[in-house]
Design a protein around this motif. Structure first.
Motif, PDB file in Angstrom:
ATOM      1  N   GLY A   2      77.913 -23.987 141.705  1.00 57.70           N
ATOM      2  CA  GLY A   2      78.930 -23.282 140.946  1.00 57.70           C
ATOM      3  C   GLY A   2      78.334 -22.190 140.086  1.00 57.70           C
ATOM      4  N   ASP A   3      79.136 -21.713 139.139  1.00 58.31           N
ATOM      5  CA  ASP A   3      78.675 -20.724 138.170  1.00 58.31           C
ATOM      6  C   ASP A   3      78.017 -21.489 137.022  1.00 58.31           C
ATOM      7  N   LEU A   4      76.709 -21.704 137.135  1.00 54.19           N
ATOM      8  CA  LEU A   4      75.978 -22.463 136.125  1.00 54.19           C
ATOM      9  C   LEU A   4      75.625 -21.595 134.924  1.00 54.19           C
ATOM     10  N   ASN A   5      75.752 -20.303 135.069  1.00 47.69           N
ATOM     11  CA  ASN A   5      75.677 -19.359 133.957  1.00 47.69           C
ATOM     12  C   ASN A   5      74.309 -19.235 133.287  1.00 47.69           C
ATOM     13  N   TYR A   6      73.242 -19.650 133.947  1.00 50.71           N
ATOM     14  CA  TYR A   6      71.909 -19.477 133.370  1.00 50.71           C
ATOM     15  C   TYR A   6      71.477 -18.021 133.519  1.00 50.71           C
ATOM     16  N   ARG A   7      70.839 -17.500 132.474  1.00 55.10           N
ATOM     17  CA  ARG A   7      70.510 -16.086 132.402  1.00 55.10           C
ATOM     18  C   ARG A   7      68.999 -15.851 132.454  1.00 55.10           C
ATOM     19  N   ILE A   8      68.622 -14.586 132.349  1.00 48.89           N
ATOM     20  CA  ILE A   8      67.211 -14.181 132.339  1.00 48.89           C
ATOM     21  C   ILE A   8      66.921 -13.561 130.972  1.00 48.89           C
ATOM     22  N   PRO A   9      66.159 -14.233 130.107  1.00 51.34           N
ATOM     23  CA  PRO A   9      65.943 -13.742 128.739  1.00 51.34           C
ATOM     24  C   PRO A   9      64.890 -12.630 128.660  1.00 51.34           C
ATOM     25  N   LEU A  10      65.153 -11.540 129.362  1.00 49.85           N
ATOM     26  CA  LEU A  10      64.278 -10.359 129.300  1.00 49.85           C
ATOM     27  C   LEU A  10      65.141  -9.149 128.955  1.00 49.85           C
ATOM     28  N   ALA A  11      64.489  -8.044 128.671  1.00 53.68           N
ATOM     29  CA  ALA A  11      65.222  -6.824 128.359  1.00 53.68           C
ATOM     30  C   ALA A  11      66.052  -6.382 129.550  1.00 53.68           C
ATOM     31  N   ASN A  12      67.269  -5.914 129.265  1.00 53.36           N
ATOM     32  CA  ASN A  12      68.205  -5.527 130.320  1.00 53.36           C
ATOM     33  C   ASN A  12      67.595  -4.475 131.245  1.00 53.36           C
ATOM     34  N   ASP A  13      67.013  -3.432 130.669  1.00 58.08           N
ATOM     35  CA  ASP A  13      66.435  -2.367 131.493  1.00 58.08           C
ATOM     36  C   ASP A  13      65.294  -2.892 132.356  1.00 58.08           C
ATOM     37  N   GLN A  14      64.506  -3.792 131.802  1.00 60.79           N
ATOM     38  CA  GLN A  14      63.400  -4.374 132.560  1.00 60.79           C
ATOM     39  C   GLN A  14      63.924  -5.175 133.741  1.00 60.79           C
ATOM     40  N   ILE A  15      64.981  -5.947 133.503  1.00 57.85           N
ATOM     41  CA  ILE A  15      65.566  -6.741 134.587  1.00 57.85           C
ATOM     42  C   ILE A  15      66.092  -5.830 135.688  1.00 57.85           C
ATOM     43  N   ARG A  16      66.816  -4.793 135.325  1.00 58.88           N
ATOM     44  CA  ARG A  16      67.418  -3.905 136.322  1.00 58.88           C
ATOM     45  C   ARG A  16      66.354  -3.192 137.154  1.00 58.88           C
ATOM     46  N   LYS A  17      65.265  -2.798 136.505  1.00 55.76           N
ATOM     47  CA  LYS A  17      64.197  -2.123 137.252  1.00 55.76           C
ATOM     48  C   LYS A  17      63.563  -3.076 138.267  1.00 55.76           C
ATOM     49  N   MET A  18      63.295  -4.322 137.845  1.00 58.37           N
ATOM     50  CA  MET A  18      62.694  -5.287 138.760  1.00 58.37           C
ATOM     51  C   MET A  18      63.645  -5.608 139.909  1.00 58.37           C
ATOM     52  N   VAL A  19      64.940  -5.686 139.613  1.00 61.58           N
ATOM     53  CA  VAL A  19      65.916  -5.939 140.678  1.00 61.58           C
ATOM     54  C   VAL A  19      65.928  -4.772 141.660  1.00 61.58           C
ATOM     55  N   ALA A  20      65.910  -3.555 141.134  1.00 62.79           N
ATOM     56  CA  ALA A  20      65.896  -2.376 142.008  1.00 62.79           C
ATOM     57  C   ALA A  20      64.662  -2.348 142.888  1.00 62.79           C
ATOM     58  N   ASP A  21      63.530  -2.832 142.352  1.00 59.67           N
ATOM     59  CA  ASP A  21      62.285  -2.880 143.123  1.00 59.67           C
ATOM     60  C   ASP A  21      62.166  -4.150 143.962  1.00 59.67           C
ATOM     61  N   LYS A  64      79.913  -3.788 127.494  1.00 59.97           N
ATOM     62  CA  LYS A  64      79.051  -4.955 127.268  1.00 59.97           C
ATOM     63  C   LYS A  64      77.676  -4.775 127.892  1.00 59.97           C
ATOM     64  N   HIS A  65      77.626  -3.997 128.966  1.00 64.10           N
ATOM     65  CA  HIS A  65      76.351  -3.724 129.641  1.00 64.10           C
ATOM     66  C   HIS A  65      75.560  -5.025 129.866  1.00 64.10           C
ATOM     67  N   ARG A  66      76.226  -5.979 130.500  1.00 65.28           N
ATOM     68  CA  ARG A  66      75.634  -7.301 130.710  1.00 65.28           C
ATOM     69  C   ARG A  66      74.435  -7.244 131.647  1.00 65.28           C
ATOM     70  N   SER A  67      73.466  -8.083 131.361  1.00 61.36           N
ATOM     71  CA  SER A  67      72.231  -8.111 132.157  1.00 61.36           C
ATOM     72  C   SER A  67      72.459  -8.855 133.467  1.00 61.36           C
ATOM     73  N   PRO A  68      71.841  -8.408 134.549  1.00 59.52           N
ATOM     74  CA  PRO A  68      71.920  -9.154 135.812  1.00 59.52           C
ATOM     75  C   PRO A  68      71.298 -10.543 135.671  1.00 59.52           C
ATOM     76  N   ALA A  69      71.842 -11.496 136.414  1.00 63.09           N
ATOM     77  CA  ALA A  69      71.319 -12.882 136.366  1.00 63.09           C
ATOM     78  C   ALA A  69      71.785 -13.637 137.598  1.00 63.09           C
ATOM     79  N   TRP A  70      71.029 -14.658 137.930  1.00 57.40           N
ATOM     80  CA  TRP A  70      71.421 -15.568 139.018  1.00 57.40           C
ATOM     81  C   TRP A  70      72.286 -16.683 138.410  1.00 57.40           C
ATOM     82  N   CYS A  71      73.503 -16.352 138.086  1.00 60.70           N
ATOM     83  CA  CYS A  71      74.404 -17.348 137.486  1.00 60.70           C
ATOM     84  C   CYS A  71      74.882 -18.365 138.508  1.00 60.70           C
ATOM     85  N   ASP A  72      75.008 -17.948 139.753  1.00 63.89           N
ATOM     86  CA  ASP A  72      75.618 -18.784 140.797  1.00 63.89           C
ATOM     87  C   ASP A  72      74.515 -19.475 141.588  1.00 63.89           C
ATOM     88  N   ARG A  73      74.556 -20.804 141.600  1.00 72.88           N
ATOM     89  CA  ARG A  73      73.437 -21.562 142.180  1.00 72.88           C
ATOM     90  C   ARG A  73      73.946 -22.759 142.979  1.00 72.88           C
TER      91      ARG A  73
END
Length: 951
Positions: A588-607, A657-666
């Motif tokens: 389900g949507d377990l809603n766990y996030r990634i406690p890093l800077a939003n821009d850092q997360i987006r760059k790593m996802v893009a790469d 809100k500019h929410r950070s990407p995360a693997w909420c769904d597991r």
């Protein structure tokens, strides 16, 4: 090995009788036999039966290994490990397997679980012991644990404030959970300071430790306030110290420990006791504590003791003659004398029996093991017979999506991969908008009419999409915005049993269902499965992370089912939990996030640089810390975060809100031999989440024997017998005389455990007055909504199938007329001789044989007429879904024609494969006399499937 009898304080939860009543004398635990060993802690107990560990008692800290539900009667941990030794402490349990692995569960305030942290667990988790020794014995006490390997190496861990770890130091008590703790306190410690000692066993008291070497020497350490170390003084010891016994030449065979008293048994059969004695628990005839090992005399003077067990304030001794002696406190009947008196001397509890194989004591309770065949105060219960079962790989497809209150135009991209799965599970979160008004209205509507879930738009959409894949809906359940729907392929549906569901709201005040879980469980053939669809608290902060932890624990604590034991039989006297299933899938949507800077997360996802993100992922970190999902696994994540998107785009949140990407769904799972075959996200753009799926291969046990019962047909006739067509030499018992009202009984096979339905129809009209040589043709047709909707289009024969052609036998008073039939090797040939008058005796007539063959044809099965006493059998390897007619009237009804036979009424006993189905029968009788024909009205009976499943 034998039956377990217990007695003593009922409120301690140690007795295992399903209640809190005190037991004044040994009382057998119902149907609990063949126990190999038993351990009693302060408020919970465990026993090993054929390698399975059964536990009962308090489970406030999860020490029963199956969630947090208190269980007052023995229930096993559902897993495939074979347990050889188990020990119950004050609030935790430790055990070792036949492979030498150590597992623990329960409270972890002092690190007694050995995980290197202070997080308690409610399921067995393996302890990593230094050097990976093969452990053969374990011990548990008041916040402390120990293990002994096959090479005599001892390890201790947990509480050490009084030196009970034996490592030469005092470790301060940790009064509350803390992420920081000394490593030596929370991980197993090897006794390196005594490398020459090979240990045999170890026992814990309240604050001290007693151990025995392989040489038969006693060592003690820890607190010594009551002389419980047996050293002749009251000084504590932080390291193992040898205990002097007699002249030092006596070899000990075992040691035991109570709260503040200790004991041992020597090779000479003597019992030695020392320590606290305020209630006579030392058995010396006084109330003075003993600082040195003292021989227990009195009635034991000339006895040979073989076992010793110590409770909190009492002691139990077993002699070689099978006698049991008890002494010490008796306030709660723990001495087994049916009174509350204390005994300062050993007092015999039972006469000589020679059948007692073991004793146990703990807290304010006692127990004994009685070998099979030697009943004490009643029967021992029944031994459970094991049925050999074969595991077959089945495909399970799990689909989950937080749809954000939207419904897509097509589900093909998401659910299309389920085409070849045997089980399909669909979970939806935020099925409705999460606005307060929508949540309240949805919860009120579902509470008022829970059955309306089948009419929800999402359910209709899913039904429509998976219908052509030959899926049958097993169950669906909703909690406001959380929906869980379970399907199986139609050929498996008759083998799905024990279906139950439960809800766990975790929203505001723990009552609102905007967050929470829907859980469904069932047995597929002989394998239990449990599916949890949850929506946990949202938000990236530490406070919200803690709320997710609380949601997880709340779901575990709230979800209870009526117990289903290993054979699939319902038992409403016990409750089972999520962890009482061999295979658990949590998604389900377990809603766990990634406690890093939003821009850092987006760059790593893009790469596509996911590895650093996964190292920081909250769920993975929380699992590693032992806070949540202990014992669960998750597949490798090689797809982009599934949250948070701008709706209808591939862009992560660009809003305010500019929410950070995360693997909420597991998707996570727990179970032996489950193999993940795919773990993926899918590109439906209607929500801010992307849907995910996971495919598994799950071993499903199928009983070696056929899952179908035999079909039996019997006839009962009026008290005035009529001629019966057929050969009187037949030995098969199908016809019988009876003075009861005329009737026939038809039993139809089905998978074991399906509901059994019984209802009578009306009897047909009698023969016209004055008629001669009438012919009665009785026709019976079955139909069911399930069968008619889900019958295979063109069933084909498999190995072992023999399909009969339509057959109707018409017998007049003169010569029988037989319709052409194919040869069926197992069926008796129809008699060609004119019938004789035969009294109603156990014989099988030609009309009855034809009846069975026609019946077999109607279902695409083979009837087998037995060549001996007993009813004919009826079986087939074909799926039960094939025994259906296309309609309720047209396809090969069951037909029986006889002469001069009063038309019977019918009682139909049949089975349907779904608890929500009905079985419709139509019964007509046609009477043909010369040129006139009379047909009775059609009698239809609708049988609701409400009976309880039985084995």
């Amino acid at each position: 090995m034998g039956s377990l009898y217990t007695w003593g304080r009922g409120k301690s939860s140690l007795l295992g009788h399903g209640d809190y009543k005190d037991k004044k004398d040994p009382t057998p635990i119902a149907n609990f036999t063949r126990a190999k060993m038993v351990s009693m802690g302060t408020n919970h107990a465990a026993a090993i039966v054929n390698g399975a560990v059964y536990l009962w008692g308090d489970s406030t800290y999860g020490q029963l290994g199956r969630g947090y539900a208190r269980q007052l009667a023995p229930l096993p941990i559902i897993w495939k490990k074979k347990i050889m030794h188990v020990a119950c402490g004050q609030t935790h349990t430790i055990m070792c397997s036949d492979e030498g692995e150590v597992y623990s569960m329960g409270d972890n305030e002092f690190g007694q679980l050995g995980f290197g942290n202070l997080e308690g667990v409610c399921v067995p988790i393996q302890v990593e012991c230094p050097g990976k020794p093969k452990v053969i014995k374990v011990a548990a006490g008041n916040g402390v644990s120990a293990a002994v390997s096959d090479r005599g190496v001892m390890m201790t861990w947990g509480r050490g404030d009084t030196g009970q770890l034996g490592n030469g130091q005092r470790v301060p008590i940790v009064s509350r959970p803390s992420p920081v703790s000394p490593p030596q306190m929370t991980s197993p410690i090897i006794f390196l300071d005594r490398p020459s000692i090979e240990w045999l066993m170890v026992q814990f008291g309240a604050m001290h430790t007693v151990a025995l070497s392989r040489e038969g020497t006693i060592y003690t350490w820890g607190n010594n306030s009551q002389g419980q170390l047996g050293l002749g003084h009251h000084t504590d010891s932080l390291i193992p110290v040898r205990v002097p016994v007699g002249d030092g030449d006596i070899r000990m065979t075992l040691v035991a420990s109570g709260n503040f008293h200790s004991g041992a048994v020597g090779e000479d059969g003597r019992v030695y006791m020392w320590g606290a004695n305020a209630f006579g628990q030392a058995g010396t005839g006084t109330l003075s504590s003993e600082q040195l090992p003292t021989i227990v005399l009195g009635p034991l003077r000339d006895k040979c003791a073989i076992q010793l067990a110590l409770g909190c304030l009492h002691s139990v001794v077993l002699t070689a003659e099978g006698e049991i002696y008890t002494f010490g406190q008796g306030e709660y009947y723990q001495l087994g004398h049916a009174d509350k008196k204390a005994r300062l001397w050993p007092s015999i509890m039972l006469p000589t029996m020679g059948a007692v194989t073991g004793i146990v004591a703990g807290g304010d309770a006692s127990g004994l093991l009685l070998s099979a065949g030697a009943p004490l105060n009643g029967t021992l219960g029944q031994e459970t017979k094991t049925v050999k079962e074969e595991a077959t790989p089945y495909n399970v497809y799990i689909a989950s999506w937080n749809c954000n209150g939207k419904r897509p135009e097509s589900l093909a991209d998401w659910l299309g991969g389920a085409q070849n799965a045997d089980v399909l599970i669909v979970g939806i979160q935020e099925m409705v908008k999460m606005a307060a008004g929508s949540v309240v209205r949805a919860q009120a509507a579902q509470s008022t009419n829970p059955e309306a879930v089948d009419t929800l738009p999402w359910v209709i959409d899913i039904d429509r999409f998976v219908g052509p894949m030959r899926y049958v809906k097993v169950f669906c359940k909703a909690l406001v915005g959380v929906l869980l729907v379970a399907y199986v392929k139609d050929e498996h549906r008759p083998h799905v049993r024990n279906i139950q569901s439960a809800l766990a709201p975790c929203g505001a005040m723990g009552m609102i269902g905007n967050k929470g879980a829907v859980v469904i469980r069932f047995s597929l053939y002989a394998t239990q499965m449990c599916f949890v669809c949850s929506h946990l608290a949202a938000g990236p902060s530490r406070e919200r992370l803690d709320k997710r932890y609380q949601d997880y624990k709340s779901i575990i604590q709230k979800i209870h089912f009526g117990n289903i034991n290993s054979t699939g039989t319902g038992d409403n006297q016990a409750e089972s939990t999520i962890f009482d299933h061999e295979n658990v899938f949590w998604f389900g949507d377990l809603n766990y996030r990634i406690p890093l800077a939003n821009d850092q997360i987006r760059k790593m996802v893009a790469d596509k640089d996911y590895e650093p993100l996964l190292r920081a992922d909250q769920l993975i970190a929380e699992q590693a810390a032992g806070r949540v999902f202990q014992g669960f696994k998750e597949g490798p994540i090689d797809f982009a975060p599934t949250y948070a998107y701008d709706v209808n785009t591939q862009n992560y949140d660009t809003g305010e809100k500019h929410r950070s990407p995360a693997w909420c769904d597991r998707v996570l799972w727990r179970g032996e031999d489950i193999r993940l075959t795919s773990y993926a996200r899918h590109e439906l753009l209607d929500s801010d989440h992307r849907p995910i799926t996971a495919s598994f291969v799950v071993p499903v046990r199928r009983p070696e024997a056929s899952p179908y019962a035999s079909m039996r047909v019997s006839m009962k006739f009026p008290s005035s017998p009529q001629p019966i067509a057929g050969s009187p030499s037949s030995k098969s018992a199908i016809w019988s005389a009876s003075s009861s009202p005329s009737r026939s009984v038809l039993s139809v096979s089905s998978p074991v455990g399906s509901p059994t339905l019984t209802a009578p129809s009306s009897s047909s009209e009698q023969s016209p007055a004055g008629s001669s040589s009438p012919v009665f043709t009785h026709r019976l047709t079955f139909s069911s909504p399930y069968f008619n909707s889900h019958r295979p289009a063109s069933p084909t024969a498999r190995d072992g199938d023999r399909l009969a052609s339509p057959t109707t036998t018409t017998t007049t008073a003169g010569t029988p007329v037989v319709a052409p039939t194919p040869t069926i090797p197992t069926a008796r040939p129809v008699s060609s001789q004119p019938p004789k008058y035969t009294p109603p005796s156990p014989t099988l007539g030609s009309a009855a044989s034809s009846f069975l063959r026609a019946q077999a044809n109607a279902r695409g099965r083979t009837a087998t007429v037995a060549d001996g006493p007993g009813p004919p059998s009826y079986s087939s390897p074909r799926s039960p879904s094939s025994f259906s007619s296309k309609s309720s009237v047209s396809a090969s009804p069951l037909s029986l024609s006889t002469s001069s036979l009063a038309p019977p009424s019918l009682t139909i006993s049949a089975n349907t494969p779904t608890s929500t189905s009905t079985l419709t029968t139509k019964y007509t009788t046609t009477i043909r006399q010369q040129s006139s024909t009379h047909t009775s009205p059609s009698h239809s009976t609708h049988l609701p499937a409400t009976a309880r499943p039985t084995v």
